[in-house]
Structures are given as structure tokens and as C-alpha cells.
Design an enzyme around this catalytic site. Structure first.
Site, mmCIF file in Angstrom:
data_model
loop_
_atom_site.group_PDB
_atom_site.id
_atom_site.type_symbol
_atom_site.label_atom_id
_atom_site.label_comp_id
_atom_site.label_asym_id
_atom_site.label_seq_id
_atom_site.Cartn_x
_atom_site.Cartn_y
_atom_site.Cartn_z
ATOM 1 N N HIS A 144 0.610 -1.232 0.060
ATOM 2 C CA HIS A 144 -0.086 -0.026 0.052
ATOM 3 C C HIS A 144 0.773 1.335 0.098
ATOM 4 C CE1 HIS A 144 -3.685 2.202 0.204
ATOM 5 N NE2 HIS A 144 -4.195 0.925 0.624
ATOM 6 N N ARG A 145 2.207 1.245 0.310
ATOM 7 C CA ARG A 145 2.953 2.270 0.081
ATOM 8 C C ARG A 145 3.105 2.723 -1.302
ATOM 9 N NH1 ARG A 145 8.186 0.040 2.881
ATOM 10 N NH2 ARG A 145 7.436 -1.725 1.698
#
Length: 195
Positions: free
Chosen positions: A168-169
Site C-alpha cells: 500500500h506504500r
């Protein structure tokens, strides 16, 4: 994501019978994934410290289960391969993995991974990202389901589920969902996988 693979299963059977070949369902999954990645290059990223690296190649890692553990040989430039060439490469890597014949170069350069547990009857799972990839696609078993259409007629259809684990980064949820839908759309219209 739930995918209606009824047409894909019939398409695969017809191609195999008409051409006398043995393309697996996984061959079509790999081809559809490679095509979806080619059209969604923002999925092909990785993190190196605090640097985001955009990958130029669709190099598919293909998870292979051995008695000694999981290994991930790589199909390089999978988006540029025909179904026949991709299938041959996948079969070669899987056979050499089982025989212990892979070289270190066969493991290098993955930009995205596919893990297929469908042959074990797994209905859903969350695969673990193969670093440094930003994501991995989990492929589940094909199951028969009864479906009612708008007129009330009931037919048997075949469905499979895919799951997408992502960092998700690097990839947000809406982007991940659109990528899964791109794979679904290809697999629900099998001729588009090949075009």
C-alpha cells in the site's frame, strides 16, 4: 474478485482439441495477467529504501510449490510472448524447478508474481508479496455455481476468484481494484487475452 470463467473454460477446451495442444488454465491466467500489467504499468513498481523504482519489463514470477518449499522462477517479458511461447516457458521452468535444474538467473528480475493454488481446491487465500515486487496475484479453484438470469432461467456457470496482495506504500486500493477488474475483463472475454 469473482470471475465467470465459463467461456474461458470452453474456449480452452476447443483450442486444445482443435490444435492438439495442452494449454493449462494457468497459461491463460499468466497471459491475461501479463496483458493487464502491460496496460497498467503503474503496478510494476518497487521500493528501494525511500526510492520508488518504476519497472520497464513485465517479468512474471511464477510460484512453484516443491516438497522443500516455494520457489519463484521468472518468465521474462511475459507480455511479449505468445500464448504458445508463454506456456512452453512456464512448463519448462516448472519442470526444471521440480528436477532441481534451475539456475540463479531463472530466479532474478521478477516485477510481479502469480501464485495459483486452484489445483489444490483452494477457494480463496491471501498470497504474500514476493519482494521486491509491489504485488502478487492469488489464483483460486474453478467452481461450478447455479446462476439465475433476469428471466428466471437457471444455468450452471463456472467461477474462480482472484486476490491481489499489494504494497500500500506503492499502490492504493482503487488502483489495485482497477487492475483486478482488468484481469477479470480479459478472462471473461478469452479472445481478448490473445489479441
Amino acid at each position: 474478485v469473482r470471475i465467470d470463467v465459463t467461456e474461458l473454460m470452453a474456449f480452452r477446451k476447443k483450442i486444445n482439441n482443435d490444435l492438439g495442444v495442452k494449454y493449462s488454465l494457468n497459461d491463460y491466467v499468466l497471459k491475461a495477467t501479463a496483458k493487464a500489467l502491460k496496460n497498467n504499468k503503474h503496478i510494476l513498481v518497487s521500493l528501494d529504501g525511500d526510492q520508488i523504482i518504476k519497472r520497464a519489463h513485465v517479468n512474471l514470477g511464477m510460484a512453484v510449490a516443491l516438497d522443500t518449499g516455494l520457489i519463484v522462477p521468472v518468465i521474462r517479458d511475459a507480455d511479449k510472448l505468445s500464448l504458445d511461447a508463454l506456456s512452453a516457458r512456464a512448463k519448462d521452468l516448472a519442470a526444471r524447478a521440480k528436477d532441481g535444474g534451475l539456475t540463479p538467473d531463472d530466479y532474478k528480475g521478477s516485477t510481479f508474481t502469480v501464485s495459483n493454488l486452484g489445483m489444490f481446491g483452494v477457494e480463496t487465500f491471501n498470497p504474500i508479496i514476493n519482494q521486491p515486487d509491489a504485488g502478487i496475484l492469488g489464483v483460486c479453484a474453478v467452481q461450478d455455481e447455479l446462476v439465475m438470469d433476469d428471466a428466471g432461467a437457471i444455468t450452471k456457470r463456472q467461477f474462480m476468484r482472484i486476490s491481489f496482495t499489494f504494497d500500500h506504500r506503492l499502490i492504493d486500493g482503487a488502483t489495485a481494484a482497477k487492475f483486478e477488474l482488468a484481469i477479470r475483463d480479459l478472462m471473461e472475454h478469452p479472445m481478448q487475452i490473445l489479441l
